[in-house]
Design an enzyme around this catalytic site. Structure first.
Site, PDB file in Angstrom:
ATOM      1  N   TYR A  33       0.827  -1.209   0.000  1.00 32.67           N
ATOM      2  CA  TYR A  33       0.000   0.000   0.000  1.00 32.67           C
ATOM      3  C   TYR A  33       0.857   1.253   0.000  1.00 32.67           C
ATOM      4  O   TYR A  33       2.083   1.190   0.198  1.00 32.67           O
ATOM      5  CB  TYR A  33      -0.934   0.002   1.225  1.00 32.67           C
ATOM      6  CG  TYR A  33      -0.264   0.363   2.530  1.00 32.67           C
ATOM      7  CD1 TYR A  33       0.612  -0.513   3.162  1.00 32.67           C
ATOM      8  CD2 TYR A  33      -0.481   1.604   3.140  1.00 32.67           C
ATOM      9  CE1 TYR A  33       1.237  -0.172   4.356  1.00 32.67           C
ATOM     10  CE2 TYR A  33       0.134   1.953   4.336  1.00 32.67           C
ATOM     11  CZ  TYR A  33       0.977   1.061   4.938  1.00 32.67           C
ATOM     12  OH  TYR A  33       1.600   1.402   6.107  1.00 32.67           O
ATOM     13  N   LYS A 147       6.584  -1.846   2.030  1.00 34.85           N
ATOM     14  CA  LYS A 147       5.367  -1.282   2.611  1.00 34.85           C
ATOM     15  C   LYS A 147       4.199  -2.248   2.406  1.00 34.85           C
ATOM     16  O   LYS A 147       3.325  -2.026   1.556  1.00 34.85           O
ATOM     17  CB  LYS A 147       5.097   0.108   2.016  1.00 34.85           C
ATOM     18  CG  LYS A 147       4.217   0.979   2.886  1.00 34.85           C
ATOM     19  CD  LYS A 147       4.300   2.426   2.471  1.00 34.85           C
ATOM     20  CE  LYS A 147       3.233   3.300   3.102  1.00 34.85           C
ATOM     21  NZ  LYS A 147       3.317   3.443   4.551  1.00 34.85           N
ATOM     22  N   GLU A 180      12.267   3.086  14.557  1.00 33.00           N
ATOM     23  CA  GLU A 180      11.336   4.089  14.046  1.00 33.00           C
ATOM     24  C   GLU A 180      10.065   3.987  14.868  1.00 33.00           C
ATOM     25  O   GLU A 180       9.979   3.153  15.776  1.00 33.00           O
ATOM     26  CB  GLU A 180      11.038   3.849  12.556  1.00 33.00           C
ATOM     27  CG  GLU A 180      10.385   2.500  12.277  1.00 33.00           C
ATOM     28  CD  GLU A 180      10.080   2.252  10.801  1.00 33.00           C
ATOM     29  OE1 GLU A 180       9.860   3.215  10.058  1.00 33.00           O
ATOM     30  OE2 GLU A 180      10.055   1.058  10.419  1.00 33.00           O
ATOM     31  N   LEU A 204      11.060   1.439   7.481  1.00 37.25           N
ATOM     32  CA  LEU A 204      10.462   1.878   6.228  1.00 37.25           C
ATOM     33  C   LEU A 204      11.101   3.217   5.872  1.00 37.25           C
ATOM     34  O   LEU A 204      11.082   4.144   6.687  1.00 37.25           O
ATOM     35  CB  LEU A 204       8.946   2.060   6.363  1.00 37.25           C
ATOM     36  CG  LEU A 204       8.320   2.486   5.041  1.00 37.25           C
ATOM     37  CD1 LEU A 204       8.189   1.302   4.096  1.00 37.25           C
ATOM     38  CD2 LEU A 204       6.979   3.145   5.249  1.00 37.25           C
TER      39      LEU A 204
HETATM   40  C1  LIG Z   1       6.491   2.168   9.889  1.00 35.02           C
HETATM   41  C2  LIG Z   1       6.509   3.465   9.154  1.00 35.02           C
HETATM   42  N1  LIG Z   1       7.653   4.161   9.103  1.00 35.02           N
HETATM   43  C3  LIG Z   1       7.729   5.345   8.466  1.00 35.02           C
HETATM   44  C4  LIG Z   1       6.609   5.898   7.852  1.00 35.02           C
HETATM   45  C5  LIG Z   1       6.721   7.225   7.170  1.00 35.02           C
HETATM   46  O1  LIG Z   1       6.711   7.066   5.777  1.00 35.02           O
HETATM   47  P1  LIG Z   1       6.226   8.222   4.831  1.00 35.02           P
HETATM   48  O2  LIG Z   1       7.018   9.436   5.175  1.00 35.02           O
HETATM   49  O3  LIG Z   1       6.532   7.711   3.469  1.00 35.02           O
HETATM   50  O4  LIG Z   1       4.780   8.398   5.082  1.00 35.02           O
HETATM   51  C6  LIG Z   1       5.397   5.198   7.868  1.00 35.02           C
HETATM   52  C7  LIG Z   1       4.225   5.730   7.210  1.00 35.02           C
HETATM   53  O5  LIG Z   1       3.192   5.126   7.134  1.00 35.02           O
HETATM   54  C8  LIG Z   1       5.350   3.949   8.528  1.00 35.02           C
HETATM   55  O6  LIG Z   1       4.208   3.238   8.577  1.00 35.02           O
END
Ligand SMILES: Cc1ncc(COP(=O)(O)O)c(C=O)c1O
Length: 282
Positions: A33, A147, A180, A204
């Site tokens: 997603y 993701k 994170e 991620l």
């Molecule tokens: C586990 C995780 N880390 C980091 C992020 C941040 O990613 P982004 O800046 O692409 O939204 C998300 C966003 O959903 C996430 O679920």
């Protein structure tokens, strides 16, 4: 300005959108997603999200998906919804097939769901006062750089955070390394140096993270990409989170201990300001 869904190219209201109980996303979490937001009617960093979607699909061996067609669908349903500040959710699963772990042969048609909903700003006090976080063990699988829709450990960690009067959970490895948050990347600041986890398979790699690293460079801050341990996190001058929906969110307490002065610090606020200027121009 209706909130809308599109399932395999068919637009409907959110309540009228359905997928099969045999969808492998529902049965196995066999899908990926993206979440994209818009500011002033423009999809923010769309190309970066689309690149990451392609990468996720390749990893789950669905490189045959026509991502260009999905981008067209995103534009169609986003335009139809006419919501200037929207949250666009895009989910692609391996499709509908009787429950068997191995990939169905021939490959079913992928299920593509796009929803467009309102994306109201987070309450301003979260940015001006900062948020509290709770550390939790990182019990996720070994490829969280992909993701996928498998987010149960993230949901459990977030729920524990909420039950402890915190807004986010921070994942910490068995070795005590800070990874994170459950739905955001994490940065800490020490002596004006910005530290964040390297973009490897243990986090991620956020689109917002990458954008903030560019802003940080433009502002002249030193950046170190390494995984800090919990002690360093608690002794940081500042901590903040980044994410598509979190934007740049100062963290002022972790595990009930104040971070720095217990107030959003100057580096967090500078980057938040730069980020807001950027999206104001979008
Ligand atoms: C586990 C995780 N880390 C980091 C992020 C941040 O990613 P982004 O800046 O692409 O939204 C998300 C966003 O959903 C996430 O679920």
């Amino acid at each position: 300005m209706p909130e809308l869904a599109m399932v395999n190219g068919v637009v409907s209201g959110l309540d009228e959108a359905f997928v099969s109980i045999d969808d492998r996303g529902f049965v196995f979490g066999d899908g990926v997603y993206e979440v994209i937001v818009s500011y002033h009617g423009n999809l923010f960093l769309l190309d970066e999200h689309v690149d990451r979607l392609r990468r996720s699909l390749k990893f789950i061996r669905m490189e045959y998906v026509d991502v260009d067609a999905i981008v067209q669908q995103i534009h169609t349903v986003f335009a139809a919804a006419e919501i200037p500040r929207a949250k666009v959710y895009v989910q692609v699963t391996r499709g509908v097939a009787p429950r068997n772990h191995q990939f169905p042969v021939p490959a079913p048609k992928p299920t593509v769901v796009v929803t467009v909903r309102d994306f109201p700003p987070l309450p301003e006090p979260l940015f001006t006062d900062g948020i509290s976080c709770l550390t939790r063990p990182d019990t996720r699988w070994g490829r969280v750089d992909i993701k996928t829709i498998n987010l149960l450990p993230n949901c459990l960690a977030k729920q524990e955070a909420i039950e402890n009067n915190c807004l986010e959970a921070i994942f910490v490895s068995a070795e005590g390394k800070v990874r994170e948050a459950s739905a955001a990347n994490l940065f800490l600041v020490k002596n004006e140096t910005i530290i964040t986890h390297p973009a490897n398979e243990l986090i991620l790699c956020g689109i917002t993270r990458n954008a903030l690293l560019e802003l940080a460079e433009r502002a002249g801050y030193a950046v170190e990409e390494r995984s800090p341990d919990v002690e360093e996190l608690l002794l940081a001058d500042e901590v903040f989170l980044s994410g598509t929906t979190a934007e740049v969110l100062p963290v002022v307490r972790v595990d009930d201990q104040p971070i720095g002065q217990g107030r959003p610090g100057p580096v967090s606020l500078k980057l938040l300001g730069m980020f807001r200027e950027w999206i104001a121009g979008k």
